[in-house]
Design a protein around this motif. Structure first.
Motif, PDB file in Angstrom:
ATOM      1  N   ARG A  47     -25.876  -2.441 -29.080  1.00 50.23           N
ATOM      2  CA  ARG A  47     -26.069  -2.001 -30.455  1.00 50.23           C
ATOM      3  C   ARG A  47     -25.397  -0.663 -30.360  1.00 50.23           C
ATOM      4  O   ARG A  47     -25.334   0.035 -29.449  1.00 50.23           O
ATOM      5  CB  ARG A  47     -27.582  -1.968 -30.856  1.00 50.23           C
ATOM      6  N   GLU A  52     -27.066  -3.876 -35.094  1.00 45.69           N
ATOM      7  CA  GLU A  52     -27.074  -4.586 -33.923  1.00 45.69           C
ATOM      8  C   GLU A  52     -25.812  -5.120 -33.606  1.00 45.69           C
ATOM      9  O   GLU A  52     -24.834  -4.741 -34.472  1.00 45.69           O
ATOM     10  CB  GLU A  52     -27.800  -5.788 -34.213  1.00 45.69           C
ATOM     11  N   THR A 103     -28.188 -11.909 -30.459  1.00 51.62           N
ATOM     12  CA  THR A 103     -28.437 -10.732 -29.953  1.00 51.62           C
ATOM     13  C   THR A 103     -29.947 -10.661 -29.390  1.00 51.62           C
ATOM     14  O   THR A 103     -30.735 -11.621 -29.849  1.00 51.62           O
ATOM     15  CB  THR A 103     -28.576  -9.363 -31.000  1.00 51.62           C
ATOM     16  N   GLY A 107     -31.206  -5.684 -29.562  1.00 52.83           N
ATOM     17  CA  GLY A 107     -29.903  -5.909 -30.526  1.00 52.83           C
ATOM     18  C   GLY A 107     -28.590  -5.708 -29.536  1.00 52.83           C
ATOM     19  O   GLY A 107     -27.519  -5.587 -30.359  1.00 52.83           O
TER      20      GLY A 107
END
Length: 248
Positions: A47, A52, A103, A107
């Motif tokens: 991320r 994300e 994800t 994230g």
């Protein structure tokens, strides 16, 4: 034309023809001039601040990952969040036009792992999508495609026209933020990367044209999120969704 100049304004079909005409050797030259070696830092797999990890994946690439990992569709991919909105209940709803790699709770890409030293690795490396194979590069051809993010470096792809004159309208190789840029790259690796970049440029445009030509507003019938890809409208688990009474 310099690398900072804007390419010509093309329609998407012209852009696809230009992508198909990309010369691998010219792309490889441009990649060599910038230089790249993956440092396995993991920045492109994790991320970015509040955002994300988002990496576009084609439908057939999702199936390849399903076969390689044994995961189900929704474990591999999620609807691209762009175009979706949050409901009063906190759920996502709406229509979107791409799939993104799934994800984890942090994230990060679900296939990213780090060893005890903090060195990153992709656990599905051999089956990773084209966008992962080609990062941190993208190709801008002057029409409707939107290369990922702002580039930190770029090189005009100059080729020879049929008349033997320099043609500087072939497009631009763009390099995006990555600590591996500027490092030496072998000709073999540059050529492999160039082939993947050309394939990705063609595939992205073919996908966009198919989505455009097949799109019909969805009548979800209880489905809050609909993803339109080159194969038609789908639920979040990748199964086909009927649109206006027709099975895609």
């Amino acid at each position: 034309m310099t690398a900072d100049d804007a390419p010509l304004d093309l329609d998407i079909e012209d852009e696809l023809e230009r992508a198909r005409d990309l010369e691998v050797d010219v792309l490889a030259d441009a990649i060599e001039s910038i230089g790249f070696e993956c440092t396995r830092c993991g920045a492109c797999c994790t991320r970015d601040g509040d955002d994300e990890h988002t990496a576009t994946v084609f439908p057939d690439e999702v199936r390849d990952l399903e076969g390689a990992t044994g995961d189900e569709w929704r474990d591999v991919a999620r609807p691209m969040p762009y175009g979706l909105h949050e409901t009063a209940d906190g759920d996502l709803a709406g229509e979107t036009f791409e799939w993104a790699l799934q994800t984890d709770s942090c994230g990060d890409c679900v296939y990213y792992e780090e060893d005890d030293t903090g060195t990153g690795a992709c656990v599905a490396h051999e089956d990773r999508p084209l966008i992962c194979r080609t990062y941190p590069f993208s190709v801008a051809l002057g029409g409707t495609s939107q290369p990922m993010g702002e580039p930190v470096d770029s090189v005009a792809l100059e080729t020879q026209s049929d008349a033997g004159e320099a043609d500087d309208e072939a497009g631009i190789l763009r390099a995006h933020e990555c600590e591996g840029l500027g490092r030496d790259i072998s000709r073999e690796d540059a050529t492999d990367l160039a082939r993947a970049l050309k394939e990705r440029a063609v595939r992205e445009l073919e996908e966009a044209i198919s989505v455009r030509d097949n799109y019909e507003p969805a009548t979800p019938g209880g489905e809050s999120v609909v993803v339109h890809d080159s194969e038609g409208a789908k639920r979040i688990d990748g199964t086909s969704l009927e649109v206006d009474g027709k099975s895609e």
